[in-house]
Design an enzyme around this catalytic site. Structure first.
Site, PDB file in Angstrom:
ATOM      1  N   CYS A   1       0.809  -1.220   0.000  1.00 22.82           N
ATOM      2  CA  CYS A   1       0.000   0.000   0.000  1.00 22.82           C
ATOM      3  C   CYS A   1       0.844   1.273   0.000  1.00 22.82           C
ATOM      4  CB  CYS A   1      -0.953  -0.002   1.189  1.00 22.82           C
ATOM      5  SG  CYS A   1      -0.152  -0.273   2.790  1.00 22.82           S
TER       6      CYS A   1
ATOM      7  N   HIS B   1      -2.960   6.228   5.058  1.00 21.23           N
ATOM      8  CA  HIS B   1      -1.536   6.423   5.292  1.00 21.23           C
ATOM      9  C   HIS B   1      -1.107   7.784   4.745  1.00 21.23           C
ATOM     10  CE1 HIS B   1      -1.401   2.426   6.631  1.00 21.23           C
ATOM     11  NE2 HIS B   1      -0.750   1.819   5.654  1.00 21.23           N
TER      12      HIS B   1
END
Length: 336
Positions: free
Chosen positions: A128, A240
């Site tokens: 990711c 994130h």
């Protein structure tokens, strides 16, 4: 179109269901698979209840066109042959095959065409943190070749799964109630803390997560760019963030890069210091794109530029990226 999701009960599996529905992915039949623990669970998809089947070594994948797998590396390695033996294309969200030379590692904004050559019938979905970074780096690479990247990631609890998010909630409650804090999913208490370790340490002092960013960036972008990463777990729930310093062959101005982001695939610019406009995890849960802000010249490097990224790592960093790969295969007539 017959589609399967392996690991349907997990955080990414549930995101697959949402993304496929959101994007009106052309599905005639949807199969859900899981472990002994999740088999028998039922989930709604577009008004229809579907029961999770036990993942087994049998012919359940016969006739499946695309199988999205997100059940961990061990499961992916064990069941890859079972899933692909009848011709299904396996789009795998684990780290099992990412660096396999016979498995393309794909971020559609960067290297969609790599998905067309897949000797093992498998396409790997990158990590990711790598996905969100390379989407932005591609916009910069289109201006001038990137020689070097330094990145610090600020990774939400959800990167460790739904149980980690629940643990963070519980830790905050325990701290505020004056109770002993429960720690299971992380090396230390995450509430009111930062943990400068994601995954295990390797011999060179970097963690596996940090080495993923190093190796995967090179493979996805077909580049000699060097990457040095520090990955940190932070006590936010989802999305994130990354601070990126990039050095290019030729100087790139702030305005050039901002324009490239505005016109880039899968990117949105949020960059107005005067109005305190910049990307933050709080506001981008459930969003498709990678958000870019705090663009500025690197004071230590005349050919350097630095910027800030935020993206939903369960969505773009996992499920959405995989679905976009499948959409590309459909657009190329690989599956119909």
């Amino acid at each position: 179109m017959k589609v399967a999701i392996v690991g349907a009960s997990g955080a990414v599996g549930q995101e697959f269901l949402r993304v496929l529905s959101e994007r009106q992915f052309p599905i005639d039949e949807l199969l859900l698979f899981g472990s002994q623990r999740s088999a028998g669970s039922k989930y709604m998809y577009n008004g229809k209840e579907i029961e999770v089947k036990l993942l087994q070594h049998n012919d359940d994948f016969k006739g499946v066109d695309i199988a999205f797998t997100s059940a961990g590396g061990d499961t992916s390695r064990e069941f890859a042959e079972t899933i692909t033996k009848h011709g299904a294309i396996m789009i795998d969200n684990s780290s099992a095959f990412r660096m396999d030379k016979d498995v393309p590692l794909v971020v559609p904004e960067c290297n969609a065409a790599d998905a067309l050559v897949r000797p093992k019938g498998i396409i790997a979905n990158p990590n990711c943190t790598t996905i969100m970074m390379v989407v932005a780096l591609q916009a910069l690479e289109n201006i001038s070749h990137i020689k070097r990247v330094r990145v610090s990631s600020y990774q939400a609890a959800s990167g460790a799964g739904a149980a980690a998010m629940a643990e963070l909630y519980e830790q905050y409650r325990q701290v505020l109630a004056g109770e002993e804090v429960t720690v299971n999913k992380f090396a230390y208490q995450l509430a009111f803390n930062l943990i400068p370790q994601i995954d295990q340490f390797t011999e060179n002092g970097y963690t596996k997560e940090e080495m993923k960013m190093y190796n995967e960036t090179k493979k996805i972008m077909h580049t000699d760019c060097e990457v040095s990463a520090t990955c940190v777990r932070v006590p936010s729930l989802r999305c994130h963030s990354e601070a990126v310093w990039a050095e290019t062959e030729e100087p790139v101005s702030v305005e050039q890069f901002q324009e490239a982001v505005r016109n880039g695939k899968g990117l949105q610019l949020e960059d107005d210091p005067a109005s305190k406009t910049y990307p933050m995890p709080l506001f981008h849960e459930g969003c498709d794109d990678v958000f870019v802000g705090r663009v500025r010249k690197d004071l230590s490097d005349p050919k350097g530029i630095t910027f800030w990224l935020v993206s939903d790592q369960i969505k773009k960093g996992a499920a959405l990226n995989a679905v976009q790969i499948a959409e590309y295969l459909i657009s190329q007539g690989v599956v119909k």
